[in-house]
Design an enzyme around this catalytic site. Structure first.
Site, PDB file in Angstrom:
ATOM      1  N   TYR A 143       0.861  -1.195   0.000  1.00 34.52           N
ATOM      2  CA  TYR A 143       0.000   0.000   0.000  1.00 34.52           C
ATOM      3  C   TYR A 143       0.885   1.228   0.000  1.00 34.52           C
ATOM      4  CZ  TYR A 143      -3.388   3.458   1.781  1.00 34.52           C
ATOM      5  OH  TYR A 143      -4.194   4.566   1.964  1.00 34.52           O
ATOM      6  N   ASP A 178       9.350   2.855  -0.683  1.00 34.34           N
ATOM      7  CA  ASP A 178       8.366   3.493   0.173  1.00 34.34           C
ATOM      8  C   ASP A 178       8.692   3.102   1.608  1.00 34.34           C
ATOM      9  OD1 ASP A 178       6.252   4.256   1.703  1.00 34.34           O
ATOM     10  OD2 ASP A 178       4.699   3.554   0.329  1.00 34.34           O
ATOM     11  N   LYS A 232       5.017   9.158   8.778  1.00 31.67           N
ATOM     12  CA  LYS A 232       4.842   8.565  10.111  1.00 31.67           C
ATOM     13  C   LYS A 232       5.878   9.063  11.132  1.00 31.67           C
ATOM     14  CE  LYS A 232       2.309   4.697   8.160  1.00 31.67           C
ATOM     15  NZ  LYS A 232       0.965   4.477   8.583  1.00 31.67           N
TER      16      LYS A 232
HETATM   17  N1  PLP Z   1       3.041   4.129   2.271  1.00 35.73           N
HETATM   18  C1  PLP Z   1       3.005   3.197   3.222  1.00 35.73           C
HETATM   19  C2  PLP Z   1       4.011   2.099   3.214  1.00 35.73           C
HETATM   20  C3  PLP Z   1       2.032   3.255   4.229  1.00 35.73           C
HETATM   21  O1  PLP Z   1       1.995   2.297   5.170  1.00 35.73           O
HETATM   22  C4  PLP Z   1       1.104   4.313   4.215  1.00 35.73           C
HETATM   23  C5  PLP Z   1       0.051   4.398   5.243  1.00 35.73           C
HETATM   24  O2  PLP Z   1      -0.140   3.551   6.052  1.00 35.73           O
HETATM   25  C6  PLP Z   1       1.190   5.270   3.202  1.00 35.73           C
HETATM   26  C7  PLP Z   1       2.162   5.153   2.253  1.00 35.73           C
HETATM   27  C8  PLP Z   1       0.220   6.422   3.168  1.00 35.73           C
HETATM   28  O3  PLP Z   1       0.505   7.292   4.208  1.00 35.73           O
HETATM   29  P1  PLP Z   1      -0.629   8.276   4.782  1.00 35.73           P
HETATM   30  O4  PLP Z   1      -1.645   7.423   5.454  1.00 35.73           O
HETATM   31  O5  PLP Z   1       0.140   9.182   5.710  1.00 35.73           O
HETATM   32  O6  PLP Z   1      -1.174   9.012   3.611  1.00 35.73           O
END
Ligand code: PLP
Length: 428
Positions: free
Chosen positions: A143, A238, A266
């Site tokens: 994700y 990511d 985060k």
């Molecule tokens: N990338 C990863 C690996 C994530 O776990 C998340 C959210 O959990 C995101 C992107 C998206 O981040 P946000 O919820 O701050 O938009």
């Protein structure tokens, strides 16, 4: 669920779609209605009915120091006195950028944004602009936020051109995303072949956290770097979850890989809204105002978020911090594994550093294919049993549980004892 949570949820459902501002909070994957949280201190959260829980969600990853850490609160209070937002450069942004650049081997220049979604969406735009190509390879079960082109998972076969996960995503956009199987380099080679000369980037969670925790198989990340280089495409890590979670410097430091671009979020906001993306200077220089690729944000680099992030990273730079997290997390993993065996319940525990998932119904999970075999009903029963015993695990099977520096051996003992009881009930 207590009376106050029940009342609030009823009202929330009238006013907010599904009663929540992010779907997983509604507990639909585990059954029952969510508790409304009022307060967090260290490893514990307390709901509006006064029930306390040992928390392994940690706001889905940011709270590696635990809730309401004194350094973070102090830093935010100090920043708050100076004002909440200026829409103009501030010294703290430079400090956070310096800390990120110093920590991450593959980041020479970094831009701050407001969320992980925004970070990855912007990194993908940059990769497309830099390469002059459009196709992206992502992995089933990974994700990357909810931007259109990334809200796409595998169709029936690994080679399928992306099928949108949500109505409202134009098929033409989804078709630019190819979906490969995590830990399966052959599927990546096949996707790269399909993309032909139009592959802009391979995008991956270096340790998958969003299908539950799935660590990379030996050689997998190196293989991605090789395939990306062969096709003159960019490799994007990511690290929204893994950045500063696995070690100071993220998965790329741990596994010794230099992606072209890295996305963060985060932890670097210490529990306030944040995101960031960075990488090679030459690529980042394509961003406005230095280059032509547009990206902007009214609240980007917000002083409060940045202050919380700096305080969090400073705490993480202290000696033995990651060793302590490893000790605690290994003990939790071991306790849960033994509890599974003792109860005779089929399942497994996947862990990377302080992120961990207890999967039900299968003895090995290495990709989204394996995840499909999990018993989500069992997880739901486990989750509800744990909540009744004062332990707050993620309200969905396919999520990571996070251990923080605020957890104690005592917390783990209570958690493992509760898990043993729940598993015994499941087995009976
Ligand atoms: N990338 C990863 C690996 C994530 O776990 C998340 C959210 O959990 C995101 C992107 C998206 O981040 P946000 O919820 O701050 O938009």
């Amino acid at each position: 669920m207590g009376h106050n949570s029940e009342r609030l949820f009823a009202e929330a459902r009238r006013l907010i779609p599904g009663g929540v501002n992010s779907p997983v909070r509604a507990w639909r994957a585990v059954g029952g209605n969510p508790v409304f949280l009022q307060r967090g201190r260290a490893s514990t959260v307390t709901d509006v009915d006064g029930n306390s829980y040992i928390d392994y969600v940690g706001s889905w990853g940011p709270l590696i120091l635990g809730h309401a850490h004194s350094d973070v609160l102090r830093a935010v209070h100090e920043a708050l006195r100076d004002g909440t937002s200026f829409g103009a450069p501030t010294a703290r942004e430079v400090e956070l950028a310096r800390m990120i650049v110093e920590a991450f081997p593959a980041i020479e220049s970094v831009r701050l944004v407001n969320s992980g979604t925004e970070a990855v969406m912007s990194a993908v735009r940059l990769a497309r602009a830099y390469t002059g190509r459009t196709k992206i390879i992502k992995f089933a079960g990974c994700y990357h936020g909810h931007s259109d082109g990334l809200l796409v998972r595998a169709g029936s076969g690994a080679l399928t051109h992306g099928v949108p996960d949500s109505p409202g995503i134009p098929p033409a956009i989804a078709r630019e995303t190819l979906v490969a199987e995590y830990n399966d380099l052959a599927s990546v080679e096949r996707c790269a072949k399909v993309a032909g000369g139009d592959l802009a980037a391979i995008l991956v969670e270096p340790v998958a956290g969003n299908m539950g925790v799935v660590p990379p198989a030996p050689g997998f990340l190196q293989g991605l770097a090789r395939i990306a280089a062969q096709h003159q495409a960019l490799l994007i890590f990511d690290e929204v979850i893994t950045g500063f979670r696995l070690c100071y410097g993220g998965a790329q430091t741990l596994y010794g890989i230099r992606p072209d671009l890295t996305c963060l979020g985060k932890i670097i906001g210490g529990g306030l809204p944040v995101g960031a993306f960075g990488g090679r200077r030459e690529i980042m220089a394509q961003l406005a105002p230095e280059g032509p690729v547009y990206q902007a944000g009214t609240l980007s680099g917000n002083p409060l978020s940045v202050a919380a992030g700096i305080a969090t990273l400073r705490a993480l730079r202290q000696p033995r911090v990651y060793e302590r997290l490893e000790e605690l997390s290994a003990a939790l993993e071991e306790g849960l594994r033994q509890a599974l065996v003792k109860a005779g319940v089929c399942g497994c525990v996947n862990r990377a550093g302080s992120m961990l998932t207890l999967f039900f119904g299968t003895e090995s999970v290495q990709s989204a294919r394996d995840v499909g075999r999990c018993d989500t009903g069992q997880y739901g029963r486990f989750f509800r049993g744990m909540i009744e015993r004062g332990v707050y695990f993620p309200p969905a099977q396919f999520e990571a549980a996070f251990v923080s520096l605020a957890h104690s051996e005592g917390d783990l003992e209570i958690t493992v004892a509760a898990a043993a009881q729940c598993l015994a009930v499941l087995a009976s």
